[in-house]
Design a protein around this motif. Structure first.
Motif, PDB file in Angstrom:
ATOM      1  N   UNK A  87     -10.924   0.253   7.712  1.00  0.00           N
ATOM      2  CA  UNK A  87      -9.468   0.187   7.652  1.00  0.00           C
ATOM      3  C   UNK A  87      -8.876   1.468   7.074  1.00  0.00           C
ATOM      4  N   UNK A  88      -9.430   1.953   5.993  1.00  0.00           N
ATOM      5  CA  UNK A  88      -8.897   3.168   5.363  1.00  0.00           C
ATOM      6  C   UNK A  88      -8.945   4.350   6.316  1.00  0.00           C
ATOM      7  N   UNK A  89      -9.974   4.437   7.138  1.00  0.00           N
ATOM      8  CA  UNK A  89     -10.042   5.497   8.146  1.00  0.00           C
ATOM      9  C   UNK A  89      -9.018   5.294   9.256  1.00  0.00           C
ATOM     10  N   UNK A 137      -2.592   4.868  12.252  1.00  0.00           N
ATOM     11  CA  UNK A 137      -1.333   4.152  12.071  1.00  0.00           C
ATOM     12  C   UNK A 137      -0.201   5.075  11.648  1.00  0.00           C
ATOM     13  N   UNK A 138      -0.474   5.996  10.740  1.00  0.00           N
ATOM     14  CA  UNK A 138       0.542   6.959  10.306  1.00  0.00           C
ATOM     15  C   UNK A 138       0.980   7.844  11.460  1.00  0.00           C
ATOM     16  N   UNK A 139       0.042   8.290  12.252  1.00  0.00           N
ATOM     17  CA  UNK A 139       0.383   9.131  13.405  1.00  0.00           C
ATOM     18  C   UNK A 139       1.288   8.378  14.375  1.00  0.00           C
ATOM     19  N   UNK A 140       1.002   7.106  14.576  1.00  0.00           N
ATOM     20  CA  UNK A 140       1.824   6.296  15.481  1.00  0.00           C
ATOM     21  C   UNK A 140       3.236   6.155  14.923  1.00  0.00           C
ATOM     22  N   UNK A 141       3.362   5.865  13.635  1.00  0.00           N
ATOM     23  CA  UNK A 141       4.680   5.701  13.015  1.00  0.00           C
ATOM     24  C   UNK A 141       5.514   6.970  13.181  1.00  0.00           C
ATOM     25  N   UNK A 151       7.941   6.749  -3.866  1.00  0.00           N
ATOM     26  CA  UNK A 151       7.595   5.417  -4.354  1.00  0.00           C
ATOM     27  C   UNK A 151       8.673   4.438  -3.911  1.00  0.00           C
ATOM     28  N   UNK A 152       8.362   3.174  -4.050  1.00  0.00           N
ATOM     29  CA  UNK A 152       9.284   2.112  -3.655  1.00  0.00           C
ATOM     30  C   UNK A 152      10.027   1.588  -4.866  1.00  0.00           C
ATOM     31  N   UNK A 153      11.287   1.226  -4.647  1.00  0.00           N
ATOM     32  CA  UNK A 153      12.108   0.605  -5.687  1.00  0.00           C
ATOM     33  C   UNK A 153      12.437  -0.819  -5.268  1.00  0.00           C
ATOM     34  N   UNK A 154      12.419  -1.712  -6.247  1.00  0.00           N
ATOM     35  CA  UNK A 154      12.773  -3.111  -5.988  1.00  0.00           C
ATOM     36  C   UNK A 154      14.277  -3.185  -5.775  1.00  0.00           C
ATOM     37  N   UNK A 155      14.656  -3.641  -4.605  1.00  0.00           N
ATOM     38  CA  UNK A 155      16.068  -3.811  -4.251  1.00  0.00           C
ATOM     39  C   UNK A 155      16.232  -5.210  -3.669  1.00  0.00           C
ATOM     40  N   UNK A 214      -0.121   0.282   5.192  1.00  0.00           N
ATOM     41  CA  UNK A 214       0.299   1.477   5.922  1.00  0.00           C
ATOM     42  C   UNK A 214       1.470   2.156   5.222  1.00  0.00           C
ATOM     43  N   UNK A 215       2.439   1.387   4.767  1.00  0.00           N
ATOM     44  CA  UNK A 215       3.570   1.999   4.061  1.00  0.00           C
ATOM     45  C   UNK A 215       3.127   2.647   2.761  1.00  0.00           C
ATOM     46  N   UNK A 216       2.180   2.035   2.063  1.00  0.00           N
ATOM     47  CA  UNK A 216       1.660   2.645   0.831  1.00  0.00           C
ATOM     48  C   UNK A 216       0.950   3.961   1.126  1.00  0.00           C
ATOM     49  N   UNK A 217       0.251   4.016   2.242  1.00  0.00           N
ATOM     50  CA  UNK A 217      -0.441   5.256   2.638  1.00  0.00           C
ATOM     51  C   UNK A 217       0.590   6.351   2.956  1.00  0.00           C
TER      52      UNK A 217
END
Length: 186
Positions: A157-159, A164-168, A38-42, A27-30
């Motif tokens: 799942x992809x659909x 999930x994005x709408x909920x977030x 993008x994500x950074x390693x921290x 979900x976060x990647x979507x």
């Protein structure tokens, strides 16, 4: 500026990339793809931030593996001074029917080791969690959650990730109770 911490639970590394337990990472990647970040390693995870609707959203994929996710959540919650009611944890749920989302503001871990770890580290079970059902017939729970999605499951799942994005984002815009009323009855 109001801050939010959106946590997707999963295990780092290619070995786990397409497993059921990595639903939070999916979900976060979507979201990252949709909003072009993008994500950074921290410390303790992969993190990104997004200014959204006059709010600052932090997205966290813990690098501690699911069973120790609480360490990352506690660290980033304190570091970024995010209030408990502005934290949303996204996880898989083996007891919820496949493809169903449930948003709750508190509750037990349901046997999910990531949620257990978070509860232990932040010393409460009063935090929002968005659960995605992966229930199916399985013989061994650990083998099942760490196995890859089937092609048919992946298509569905992809659909469903759009929901999930709408909920977030409803959680961020409208708060927990309004979002629960909008989505939990569906």
């Amino acid at each position: 500026m109001e801050k939010f911490l959106i946590v997707g639970l999963g295990n780092p590394g290619n070995l786990y990339e397409k497993t059921r337990h990595n639903l939070g990472f999916f979900i976060l990647d979507k979201i990252a793809k949709k909003y072009f970040f993008s994500f950074s390693k921290k410390k303790l995870g992969y993190i990104s931030k997004l200014n959204y609707d006059k709010k600052l959203l932090f997205f966290l994929k813990p690098s501690t593996y699911v069973n120790h996710s609480g360490k990352a959540v506690k660290y980033w919650m304190i570091k970024e001074k995010v209030f408990l009611n502005n934290i949303l944890v996204i996880s898989d749920d083996i007891y919820l029917d496949f493809g169903k989302f449930r948003l709750k503001g508190k509750g037990g871990s349901g046997g999910h080791n990531g949620l257990k770890s978070i509860e232990k580290e932040i010393e409460t079970y009063h935090y929002a969690r968005l659960r995605f059902g992966i229930k199916n017939n399985f013989e061994n729970k650990i083998d099942y959650v760490l196995s890859n999605w089937t092609d048919q499951e992946m298509d569905y799942l992809l659909n469903q990730l759009d929901v999930g994005l709408k909920i977030v984002f409803s959680f961020v815009e409208n708060g927990l109770k309004s979002t629960m009323n909008l989505f939990n009855s569906k």
